[in-house]
Write a protein that holds these residues in place. Sequence first.
Motif, PDB file in Angstrom:
ATOM      1  N   VAL A 132     -25.137 -24.765 -22.370  1.00  0.00           N
ATOM      2  CA  VAL A 132     -24.415 -25.777 -23.076  1.00  0.00           C
ATOM      3  C   VAL A 132     -25.347 -26.417 -24.003  1.00  0.00           C
ATOM      4  O   VAL A 132     -26.621 -26.880 -23.930  1.00  0.00           O
ATOM      5  CB  VAL A 132     -23.976 -26.776 -21.771  1.00  0.00           C
ATOM      6  N   TRP A 133     -24.881 -26.777 -25.244  1.00  0.00           N
ATOM      7  CA  TRP A 133     -25.408 -27.198 -26.260  1.00  0.00           C
ATOM      8  C   TRP A 133     -24.835 -28.444 -26.819  1.00  0.00           C
ATOM      9  O   TRP A 133     -23.427 -28.324 -26.826  1.00  0.00           O
ATOM     10  CB  TRP A 133     -25.833 -26.378 -27.431  1.00  0.00           C
ATOM     11  N   HIS A 134     -25.525 -29.604 -27.195  1.00  0.00           N
ATOM     12  CA  HIS A 134     -24.793 -30.678 -27.479  1.00  0.00           C
ATOM     13  C   HIS A 134     -24.377 -30.682 -29.200  1.00  0.00           C
ATOM     14  O   HIS A 134     -25.441 -30.944 -29.834  1.00  0.00           O
ATOM     15  CB  HIS A 134     -25.421 -32.007 -27.113  1.00  0.00           C
ATOM     16  N   ASP A 135     -23.274 -30.431 -29.361  1.00  0.00           N
ATOM     17  CA  ASP A 135     -22.928 -30.592 -30.997  1.00  0.00           C
ATOM     18  C   ASP A 135     -22.786 -31.875 -31.716  1.00  0.00           C
ATOM     19  O   ASP A 135     -22.057 -32.632 -30.814  1.00  0.00           O
ATOM     20  CB  ASP A 135     -21.502 -29.714 -31.180  1.00  0.00           C
ATOM     21  N   PRO A 136     -23.621 -32.469 -32.410  1.00  0.00           N
ATOM     22  CA  PRO A 136     -23.488 -33.605 -32.927  1.00  0.00           C
ATOM     23  C   PRO A 136     -22.010 -33.896 -33.536  1.00  0.00           C
ATOM     24  O   PRO A 136     -21.943 -35.463 -33.351  1.00  0.00           O
ATOM     25  CB  PRO A 136     -24.552 -33.612 -34.128  1.00  0.00           C
ATOM     26  N   GLN A 137     -21.220 -33.057 -33.652  1.00  0.00           N
ATOM     27  CA  GLN A 137     -19.841 -33.288 -34.286  1.00  0.00           C
ATOM     28  C   GLN A 137     -18.712 -33.524 -33.103  1.00  0.00           C
ATOM     29  O   GLN A 137     -17.901 -34.451 -33.366  1.00  0.00           O
ATOM     30  CB  GLN A 137     -19.282 -32.561 -35.352  1.00  0.00           C
ATOM     31  N   THR A 138     -19.037 -32.689 -32.233  1.00  0.00           N
ATOM     32  CA  THR A 138     -17.787 -32.415 -31.128  1.00  0.00           C
ATOM     33  C   THR A 138     -18.309 -32.543 -29.844  1.00  0.00           C
ATOM     34  O   THR A 138     -17.416 -32.479 -28.803  1.00  0.00           O
ATOM     35  CB  THR A 138     -17.330 -31.081 -31.386  1.00  0.00           C
ATOM     36  N   GLY A 139     -19.489 -32.890 -29.591  1.00  0.00           N
ATOM     37  CA  GLY A 139     -20.101 -33.000 -28.174  1.00  0.00           C
ATOM     38  C   GLY A 139     -20.365 -31.617 -27.406  1.00  0.00           C
ATOM     39  O   GLY A 139     -20.834 -30.719 -28.123  1.00  0.00           O
ATOM     40  N   PRO A 140     -20.303 -31.953 -26.145  1.00  0.00           N
ATOM     41  CA  PRO A 140     -20.768 -30.447 -25.460  1.00  0.00           C
ATOM     42  C   PRO A 140     -20.051 -29.403 -25.890  1.00  0.00           C
ATOM     43  O   PRO A 140     -18.652 -29.191 -25.781  1.00  0.00           O
ATOM     44  CB  PRO A 140     -20.594 -30.895 -24.004  1.00  0.00           C
ATOM     45  N   ALA A 141     -20.893 -28.150 -26.041  1.00  0.00           N
ATOM     46  CA  ALA A 141     -20.359 -26.763 -26.569  1.00  0.00           C
ATOM     47  C   ALA A 141     -20.955 -25.768 -25.684  1.00  0.00           C
ATOM     48  O   ALA A 141     -22.172 -25.921 -25.468  1.00  0.00           O
ATOM     49  CB  ALA A 141     -20.256 -26.459 -28.092  1.00  0.00           C
ATOM     50  N   TRP A 142     -20.342 -24.549 -25.503  1.00  0.00           N
ATOM     51  CA  TRP A 142     -21.211 -23.616 -25.075  1.00  0.00           C
ATOM     52  C   TRP A 142     -21.825 -22.876 -26.062  1.00  0.00           C
ATOM     53  O   TRP A 142     -20.937 -22.585 -27.687  1.00  0.00           O
ATOM     54  CB  TRP A 142     -20.154 -22.387 -24.568  1.00  0.00           C
ATOM     55  N   PHE A 143     -22.850 -22.560 -26.357  1.00  0.00           N
ATOM     56  CA  PHE A 143     -23.916 -21.683 -27.225  1.00  0.00           C
ATOM     57  C   PHE A 143     -23.535 -20.304 -26.662  1.00  0.00           C
ATOM     58  O   PHE A 143     -24.002 -19.844 -25.518  1.00  0.00           O
ATOM     59  CB  PHE A 143     -25.317 -22.069 -27.456  1.00  0.00           C
ATOM     60  N   MET A 144     -23.007 -19.397 -27.357  1.00  0.00           N
ATOM     61  CA  MET A 144     -22.638 -17.927 -26.982  1.00  0.00           C
ATOM     62  C   MET A 144     -23.078 -17.084 -27.955  1.00  0.00           C
ATOM     63  O   MET A 144     -22.842 -17.400 -29.289  1.00  0.00           O
ATOM     64  CB  MET A 144     -21.165 -17.852 -26.569  1.00  0.00           C
ATOM     65  N   VAL A 145     -23.654 -15.934 -27.700  1.00  0.00           N
ATOM     66  CA  VAL A 145     -24.143 -14.909 -28.501  1.00  0.00           C
ATOM     67  C   VAL A 145     -23.578 -13.604 -28.247  1.00  0.00           C
ATOM     68  O   VAL A 145     -23.477 -13.097 -27.160  1.00  0.00           O
ATOM     69  CB  VAL A 145     -25.666 -15.012 -28.548  1.00  0.00           C
ATOM     70  N   ALA A 146     -23.376 -12.735 -29.524  1.00  0.00           N
ATOM     71  CA  ALA A 146     -23.096 -11.362 -29.258  1.00  0.00           C
ATOM     72  C   ALA A 146     -23.984 -10.683 -30.312  1.00  0.00           C
ATOM     73  O   ALA A 146     -24.414 -11.068 -31.587  1.00  0.00           O
ATOM     74  CB  ALA A 146     -21.711 -10.798 -29.775  1.00  0.00           C
ATOM     75  N   ARG A 147     -24.852  -9.687 -29.544  1.00  0.00           N
ATOM     76  CA  ARG A 147     -25.807  -9.066 -30.346  1.00  0.00           C
ATOM     77  C   ARG A 147     -25.223  -7.836 -30.929  1.00  0.00           C
ATOM     78  O   ARG A 147     -24.626  -7.193 -30.469  1.00  0.00           O
ATOM     79  CB  ARG A 147     -27.237  -8.873 -29.443  1.00  0.00           C
ATOM     80  N   ARG A 148     -25.905  -7.289 -32.004  1.00  0.00           N
ATOM     81  CA  ARG A 148     -25.673  -6.167 -32.837  1.00  0.00           C
ATOM     82  C   ARG A 148     -26.111  -5.020 -31.836  1.00  0.00           C
ATOM     83  O   ARG A 148     -26.717  -4.999 -30.985  1.00  0.00           O
ATOM     84  CB  ARG A 148     -26.713  -6.033 -34.033  1.00  0.00           C
ATOM     85  N   GLY A 149     -24.931  -4.097 -31.760  1.00  0.00           N
ATOM     86  CA  GLY A 149     -25.054  -2.913 -30.960  1.00  0.00           C
ATOM     87  C   GLY A 149     -24.549  -3.124 -29.596  1.00  0.00           C
ATOM     88  O   GLY A 149     -24.516  -2.304 -28.640  1.00  0.00           O
ATOM     89  N   ASP A 150     -24.126  -4.361 -29.108  1.00  0.00           N
ATOM     90  CA  ASP A 150     -23.542  -4.874 -27.879  1.00  0.00           C
ATOM     91  C   ASP A 150     -22.303  -4.354 -27.708  1.00  0.00           C
ATOM     92  O   ASP A 150     -21.523  -4.165 -28.732  1.00  0.00           O
ATOM     93  CB  ASP A 150     -23.670  -6.317 -27.504  1.00  0.00           C
ATOM     94  N   GLU A 166     -15.499 -14.474 -24.791  1.00  0.00           N
ATOM     95  CA  GLU A 166     -16.049 -13.602 -23.731  1.00  0.00           C
ATOM     96  C   GLU A 166     -15.639 -12.074 -23.670  1.00  0.00           C
ATOM     97  O   GLU A 166     -16.064 -10.981 -23.641  1.00  0.00           O
ATOM     98  CB  GLU A 166     -15.862 -13.996 -22.223  1.00  0.00           C
ATOM     99  N   LYS A 167     -14.224 -12.045 -23.912  1.00  0.00           N
ATOM    100  CA  LYS A 167     -13.624 -10.715 -23.897  1.00  0.00           C
ATOM    101  C   LYS A 167     -14.097 -10.072 -25.286  1.00  0.00           C
ATOM    102  O   LYS A 167     -13.973  -8.860 -25.444  1.00  0.00           O
ATOM    103  CB  LYS A 167     -12.204 -11.067 -24.174  1.00  0.00           C
ATOM    104  N   ALA A 168     -14.456 -10.899 -26.246  1.00  0.00           N
ATOM    105  CA  ALA A 168     -14.929 -10.148 -27.657  1.00  0.00           C
ATOM    106  C   ALA A 168     -16.529  -9.731 -27.294  1.00  0.00           C
ATOM    107  O   ALA A 168     -17.039  -9.280 -28.353  1.00  0.00           O
ATOM    108  CB  ALA A 168     -14.767 -11.226 -28.787  1.00  0.00           C
ATOM    109  N   GLY A 169     -17.032  -9.775 -26.297  1.00  0.00           N
ATOM    110  CA  GLY A 169     -18.405  -9.477 -25.899  1.00  0.00           C
ATOM    111  C   GLY A 169     -19.350 -10.733 -26.171  1.00  0.00           C
ATOM    112  O   GLY A 169     -20.707 -10.289 -26.089  1.00  0.00           O
ATOM    113  N   PHE A 170     -18.952 -11.927 -26.232  1.00  0.00           N
ATOM    114  CA  PHE A 170     -20.248 -12.950 -26.493  1.00  0.00           C
ATOM    115  C   PHE A 170     -20.432 -13.381 -24.860  1.00  0.00           C
ATOM    116  O   PHE A 170     -19.654 -13.421 -24.200  1.00  0.00           O
ATOM    117  CB  PHE A 170     -19.444 -14.240 -27.001  1.00  0.00           C
ATOM    118  N   ARG A 171     -21.563 -13.618 -25.004  1.00  0.00           N
ATOM    119  CA  ARG A 171     -22.273 -14.091 -23.701  1.00  0.00           C
ATOM    120  C   ARG A 171     -22.918 -15.444 -23.453  1.00  0.00           C
ATOM    121  O   ARG A 171     -23.614 -15.943 -24.591  1.00  0.00           O
ATOM    122  CB  ARG A 171     -23.509 -13.177 -23.195  1.00  0.00           C
TER     123      ARG A 171
END
Length: 168
Positions: free
Chosen positions: A150-168, A141-146
């Motif tokens: 929640v997405w289910h990762d097949p290896q590790t289970g529930p994970a946040w899907f976080m994105v930072a776009r070019r120019g943000d 979050e501090k690095a600008g990811f939003r």
Amino acid sequence: MEPAGQISLRPATRADFDLIRRWLARPDIQEWWGPVSATEAEVNMALSSGLAICRVIEAEGVPVGYAHAVDATLWGENLPDELEPGTWDLDLFIAAEDQRGRGVGQIALAKLREEVFATTLAVAVCVFPSVKNERAVRAYEKAGFRWQRVWHDPQTGPAWFMVARRGD
């Protein structure tokens, strides 16, 4: 703790794989990154791909962790539907316990993100931290990811899907 000193990212090579494997075998790294067999395969794919940026994280010239950025299409089709084409997946860990909590990961993440946007046509970068790893989520979050969802990762289970776009 004291702030991090000089942090750099150097290209990871096959010669680094034994060190990276030792790190991946540690329970604290597995808790963050997932099962060793899956993470070794992920690092192997990244090191072998022309669609990846693989780096050893160094503090004052000493290896303290690993990071890679991968064109997310390399991971196949098991990704969130809303993952925009041209998005790169970033992953990193700080293996040196004495370097954790000092901003090393934050600096390495910023450098890797900057390198992806400077050297590729990526439209965005994403991360998938475990919902259990609040420390990583806050760092992203501090690095600008939003948060996207929640997405289910097949290896590790529930994970946040976080994105930072070019120019943000």
